[in-house]
Design an enzyme around this catalytic site. Structure first.
Site, mmCIF file in Angstrom:
data_model
loop_
_atom_site.group_PDB
_atom_site.id
_atom_site.type_symbol
_atom_site.label_atom_id
_atom_site.label_comp_id
_atom_site.label_asym_id
_atom_site.label_seq_id
_atom_site.Cartn_x
_atom_site.Cartn_y
_atom_site.Cartn_z
ATOM 1 N N HIS A 1 -7.233 -10.794 -0.723
ATOM 2 C CA HIS A 1 -6.554 -10.424 0.523
ATOM 3 C C HIS A 1 -7.385 -10.917 1.707
ATOM 4 O O HIS A 1 -8.398 -10.332 2.053
ATOM 5 C CB HIS A 1 -6.396 -8.908 0.565
ATOM 6 C CG HIS A 1 -5.431 -8.394 1.596
ATOM 7 N ND1 HIS A 1 -4.866 -9.194 2.568
ATOM 8 C CD2 HIS A 1 -4.917 -7.138 1.801
ATOM 9 C CE1 HIS A 1 -4.048 -8.452 3.320
ATOM 10 N NE2 HIS A 1 -4.070 -7.213 2.870
ATOM 11 N N ASN B 1 -3.942 -10.046 7.461
ATOM 12 C CA ASN B 1 -3.698 -8.750 8.118
ATOM 13 C C ASN B 1 -4.923 -8.067 8.734
ATOM 14 O O ASN B 1 -4.962 -6.839 8.851
ATOM 15 C CB ASN B 1 -2.997 -7.779 7.150
ATOM 16 C CG ASN B 1 -1.621 -8.269 6.752
ATOM 17 O OD1 ASN B 1 -1.068 -9.169 7.384
ATOM 18 N ND2 ASN B 1 -1.047 -7.699 5.703
ATOM 19 N N THR C 1 0.845 -1.194 0.000
ATOM 20 C CA THR C 1 0.000 0.000 0.000
ATOM 21 C C THR C 1 0.880 1.244 0.000
ATOM 22 O O THR C 1 1.778 1.360 0.839
ATOM 23 C CB THR C 1 -0.913 -0.040 1.248
ATOM 24 O OG1 THR C 1 -1.850 -1.092 1.060
ATOM 25 C CG2 THR C 1 -1.643 1.275 1.472
ATOM 26 N N ASN D 1 -3.833 -5.313 13.285
ATOM 27 C CA ASN D 1 -5.265 -4.998 13.375
ATOM 28 C C ASN D 1 -5.972 -5.843 14.432
ATOM 29 O O ASN D 1 -7.152 -6.162 14.311
ATOM 30 C CB ASN D 1 -5.963 -5.122 12.016
ATOM 31 C CG ASN D 1 -5.656 -3.943 11.110
ATOM 32 O OD1 ASN D 1 -5.570 -2.812 11.588
ATOM 33 N ND2 ASN D 1 -5.474 -4.192 9.817
ATOM 34 N N TYR E 1 -8.140 -7.661 7.719
ATOM 35 C CA TYR E 1 -9.195 -7.018 6.929
ATOM 36 C C TYR E 1 -10.425 -7.940 6.886
ATOM 37 O O TYR E 1 -10.437 -9.006 7.522
ATOM 38 C CB TYR E 1 -8.646 -6.622 5.552
ATOM 39 C CG TYR E 1 -7.488 -5.652 5.718
ATOM 40 C CD1 TYR E 1 -7.717 -4.371 6.238
ATOM 41 C CD2 TYR E 1 -6.180 -6.041 5.478
ATOM 42 C CE1 TYR E 1 -6.660 -3.503 6.484
ATOM 43 C CE2 TYR E 1 -5.115 -5.172 5.724
ATOM 44 C CZ TYR E 1 -5.365 -3.904 6.228
ATOM 45 O OH TYR E 1 -4.318 -3.046 6.499
#
Ligand code: FMN
Length: 371
Positions: free
Chosen positions: A180, A183, A29, A240, A185
């Site tokens: 994805h 992580n 990102t 996260n 999400y």
């Protein structure tokens, strides 16, 4: 070439793609898209500079407005975004490279400021991540909001957003997509039991929590072909605020289910890289995901997280992985594969220019040829 890194330079079949070597550019990102999540000509230049990677996996790209969660992050749900990405894939292909789009829904890591109606972010359950902060479209860090738990009737819509963005990716000239599911999400939030407290068919048992990801994989494989689909997972990653109580059983189930589907590849992040590579300290006293899960997946495995040329080649030699994805080193070294091969010194990366901005720290890192 140093003998000890030769395993990085053997060709590899990855689903529908033939890779000339095994040094992959990890998804990164960079928060440099234009308004509306549209990649710019500068992004085309950045990715084209890195076309000598065995494979480029793009930065996380949103599947819907609801799934956007970082400032200036790109999307793949509007005609303008598809046109922007088309220029990127064309530039990479013109340099002889291969490029796959990483597609994401941020779930509870998003923020109401991304919604035109100011709607709360959505998640499996109404639980905010305890640690960390949301990033608003104006680059401010604010506390995470308590998300709205998705109704079961909304889940087919989420699956379709992923499916449609994969179809859009193919229209934009990509060679495939990476889902994805790492992580912390949305798809990872469904997988792990500290973020998914649902009592319906998409929660509870491991099979229930894995259902949304597998629905997404099936829908996309049906649309673009399983040989163009990869999945990224981060077993034991804690970014996260993820904390599954039984990661070995959960990820063994998920990886076997993905293996049965004959997807192009599995991409695993090693937990030794602190969160998403934001720290420099590496701790090696945690499980080796590639080693733990490799035997459960019959296709190729890409492993990422804190690798050097040497340790990456060793992981391939040991049979723990088939290819190695490099993140921070690819930010600073567009010609990473050539640098490893020649043993040349690597450019150091500048953490201050990872996110946002323009050319500085993005397209201005020198290659060996230009230095
Ligand atoms: C600036 C930055 C941005 C990242 N963005 C993403 C992303 O969009 N998607 C993703 O799956 N991982 C992302 N990561 C994680 C990397 O893909 C990679 O797993 C991590 O940096 C560890 O690899 P490294 O030690 O080679 O840097 C990011 C990491 C960094 C440093």
């Amino acid at each position: 070439m140093l003998m000890s890194i030769e395993n990085l330079y053997a060709p590899l079949r990855l689903g529908s793609l033939q890779l000339p070597h095994r040094i992959v550019m990890a998804p990164l990102t960079r928060m440099r898209s234009a308004a509306g999540g549209v990649p710019t000509g500068l992004s085309a230049e950045y990715y084209a500079q890195r076309a000598s990677a065995a494979l480029i996996i793009t930065e996380a790209t949103g599947v819907s407005v609801q799934g956007m969660g970082y400032p200036n992050m790109p999307g793949l749900y509007s005609a303008e975004q598809v046109a922007g990405w088309y220029a990127v894939t064309k530039a990479v292909h013109a340099q002889g490279g291969r490029i796959i789009a990483q597609i994401v829904h941020g779930g509870r890591t998003s923020h109401s400021s991304y919604s035109p109606e100011g709607a709360l972010p959505v998640a499996p359950s109404a639980l905010a991540p305890v640690d960390g902060q949301a990033f608003t479209p104006e680059f401010s860090l604010v506390p995470f909001e308590i998300p709205r738990a998705l109704d079961i009737d909304e889940l087919p819509g989420i699956v379709n957003d992923f499916r449609q963005s994969a179809e859009n990716a193919m229209a934009a000239g990509f060679d495939g997509v990476e889902i994805h599911s790492a992580n912390g999400y949305l798809l990872d939030q469904f997988l792990q039991d500290n973020s998914n407290l649902r009592e319906d068919a998409y929660g509870g048992s491991i099979a229930g929590r894995a259902r949304l990801l597998l629905n997404v994989v099936d829908a996309i494989a049906h649309t673009i072909g399983a040989d163009k689909v990869g999945v990224r997972l981060s077993p034991s990653g804690n970014f996260n605020d993820m904390k599954e109580s039984n990661p070995t059983d959960l990820f063994s189930y998920v990886i076997q289910a993905l293996s049965e589907r004959g997807i192009a590849y599995l991409h695993l992040i090693e937990p030794r890289a602190s969160s998403v590579g934001l720290g420099d300290d590496l701790s090696f006293d945690v499980a080796n995901n590639a080693r733990l899960f490799r035997r459960l997946f019959k296709g190729p495995v890409i492993s990422a997280g804190g690798y050097t040329a040497q340790s990456g080649s060793e992981a391939i030699a040991a049979g723990d992985a088939d290819a190695i994805a490099y993140g921070r080193m690819f930010i600073a070294n567009p010609d990473l594969a050539a640098r490893f091969k020649s043993g040349a010194e690597l450019n150091a990366y500048d953490r201050n220019t990872f996110y946002g901005g323009a050319e500085l720290g993005y397209t201005d890192y020198p290659t060996l040829a230009s230095a």
